[in-house]
Write a protein that holds these residues in place. Structure first.
Motif, mmCIF file in Angstrom:
data_model
loop_
_atom_site.group_PDB
_atom_site.id
_atom_site.type_symbol
_atom_site.label_atom_id
_atom_site.label_comp_id
_atom_site.label_asym_id
_atom_site.label_seq_id
_atom_site.Cartn_x
_atom_site.Cartn_y
_atom_site.Cartn_z
ATOM 1 N N GLY A 86 0.806 -1.211 0.000
ATOM 2 C CA GLY A 86 0.000 0.000 0.000
ATOM 3 C C GLY A 86 0.837 1.258 0.000
ATOM 4 O O GLY A 86 0.477 2.254 -0.644
ATOM 5 N N SER A 87 1.979 1.236 0.693
ATOM 6 C CA SER A 87 2.873 2.396 0.703
ATOM 7 C C SER A 87 3.442 2.656 -0.686
ATOM 8 O O SER A 87 3.509 3.809 -1.144
ATOM 9 N N VAL A 88 3.863 1.586 -1.367
ATOM 10 C CA VAL A 88 4.404 1.738 -2.727
ATOM 11 C C VAL A 88 3.348 2.313 -3.659
ATOM 12 O O VAL A 88 3.598 3.274 -4.411
ATOM 13 N N GLY A 135 0.434 9.307 -5.370
ATOM 14 C CA GLY A 135 0.474 10.671 -4.858
ATOM 15 C C GLY A 135 1.692 11.462 -5.281
ATOM 16 O O GLY A 135 1.611 12.671 -5.515
ATOM 17 N N TYR A 136 2.837 10.781 -5.400
ATOM 18 C CA TYR A 136 4.091 11.479 -5.702
ATOM 19 C C TYR A 136 4.292 11.639 -7.207
ATOM 20 O O TYR A 136 4.643 12.707 -7.689
ATOM 21 N N GLY A 160 -5.925 -5.595 1.372
ATOM 22 C CA GLY A 160 -5.812 -4.476 2.302
ATOM 23 C C GLY A 160 -4.941 -3.346 1.789
ATOM 24 O O GLY A 160 -4.879 -2.275 2.421
ATOM 25 N N MET A 161 -4.284 -3.557 0.651
ATOM 26 C CA MET A 161 -3.394 -2.535 0.107
ATOM 27 C C MET A 161 -4.105 -1.249 -0.313
ATOM 28 O O MET A 161 -3.577 -0.148 -0.099
ATOM 29 N N PRO A 162 -5.291 -1.308 -0.948
ATOM 30 C CA PRO A 162 -5.924 -0.059 -1.398
ATOM 31 C C PRO A 162 -6.171 0.960 -0.293
ATOM 32 O O PRO A 162 -5.993 2.167 -0.505
ATOM 33 N N GLU A 163 -6.580 0.498 0.889
ATOM 34 C CA GLU A 163 -6.846 1.443 1.976
ATOM 35 C C GLU A 163 -5.573 2.184 2.384
ATOM 36 O O GLU A 163 -5.573 3.413 2.542
ATOM 37 N N ASN A 170 -4.579 4.668 -0.377
ATOM 38 C CA ASN A 170 -5.390 5.887 -0.366
ATOM 39 C C ASN A 170 -4.945 6.844 0.730
ATOM 40 O O ASN A 170 -4.901 8.068 0.537
ATOM 41 N N LEU A 171 -4.609 6.291 1.901
ATOM 42 C CA LEU A 171 -4.171 7.146 3.004
ATOM 43 C C LEU A 171 -2.829 7.802 2.700
ATOM 44 O O LEU A 171 -2.628 8.989 2.976
ATOM 45 N N ILE A 172 -1.894 7.032 2.132
ATOM 46 C CA ILE A 172 -0.583 7.599 1.795
ATOM 47 C C ILE A 172 -0.726 8.658 0.709
ATOM 48 O O ILE A 172 -0.125 9.742 0.790
#
Length: 297
Positions: free
Chosen positions: A111-113, A119-120, A167-170, A173-175
């Motif tokens: 999810g972080s990746v 976002g980046y 669980g990765m999408p959540e 989205n937060l990152i």
């Protein structure tokens, strides 16, 4: 009194009071209960892994079938085969502990990746990742897990890989939302203007300094979800099988004796599930209120 400080290039507003003085008492209670739960789970897992159990969890005593709590030698009683419930509850933690950590690692890292790329980098990557996240969210998780079990006869580790991926999408989205917030403060542009390389901005200034609290909270909530998935599957007969103890199959086995008035063999593991999941959920909620400044009114 308010003061403005600059941390890793991001301007934030903080109270001048110490952390404990600007934290609500109930949030401290949440975190305290959650940390106690984590400590008990970790200690119990180590006891089970090292074999330091109060009794043999596989030893049967036909003279003490469905014994009540506080029976001499069996403080939590026995099950329908006369096996010690305390030892089986401790050993049952192994059914979800390492698989749950695997699910958390996949969910948080993956999810972080995805969140950083969306976002980046933005652009077409953001579009592709958004469609991918929506695709994963469109499938009911339990149905997807059952399909994987039916198709591949998956074990608990493979199941937790599915839990981690879904669980990765959540987390993503937060990152991505955090990065969008930082962009509004010209944080990322200022970091590049200072000559910082992209990997330093991403790993240190975004993920470590600005997203670590968020990731810790996601990890606690993810472990609670992993426990719920594992115990549910074991209860349905798709997870850990007898005679290996799991809190889920202990509840299922004990439920067969409800009509005989033997409630405790099923109630004991159910209470363990409830207390553990509640502790992890409250830990995540308390950390969210404290570290993210989302205190209730």
């Amino acid at each position: 009194m308010r003061r403005y400080v600059q941390t890793a290039g991001a301007v934030g507003e903080f109270s001048a009071l110490p952390l404990l003085q600007r934290t609500e008492t109930r949030d401290l209670v949440y975190v305290g209960y959650g940390l106690l739960t984590v400590a008990l789970v970790l200690a119990s897992y180590l006891l089970g892994a090292l074999g330091w159990l109060p009794d043999d969890p596989r030893a049967m005593n036909v003279g003490l079938i469905n014994a009540a709590p506080f029976t001499p030698g069996h403080p939590l009683g026995t099950d329908f085969l006369g096996r010690d419930l305390q030892a089986r509850l401790i050993l049952g933690i192994q059914a979800y502990f390492l698989p749950g950590l695997l699910a958390i690692a996949i969910s948080v890292a993956g999810g972080s990746v995805l969140g950083v790329l969306a976002g980046y980098k933005g652009g077409w990557l953001n579009t592709v990742i958004t469609y991918f996240a929506n695709l994963l969210d469109s499938f009911p998780r339990l149905v997807l897990i059952l399909l994987v079990i039916a198709a591949f006869k998956a074990d608990i580790y493979a199941i937790m890989v599915v839990v981690g991926i879904t669980g990765m999408p959540e987390t993503a989205n937060l990152i991505a939302g955090k990065i969008s917030f930082l962009r509004q403060k010209n944080f990322i542009e200022a970091a590049h203007a200072l000559g910082l390389p992209a990997h330093t901005v991403i790993l240190k200034h975004i993920l470590w300094l600005n997203c670590r609290a968020l990731l810790v909270i996601q990890a606690t909530l993810g472990m609670a979800e992993a426990i719920l998935v594992e115990t549910s599957l074991s209860y349905l007969g798709f997870g850990v099988q007898e005679p290996t103890p799991s809190w889920g199959n202990m509840v299922q086995a004990g439920a067969n004796y409800f009509l005989q008035g033997k409630f405790w063999p099923s109630t004991a593991p159910a209470l363990a599930i409830l207390a553990t999941i509640l502790g992890l959920q409250l830990l995540g909620d308390g950390l969210n209120n404290i570290l993210e400044g989302k205190r209730r009114r």
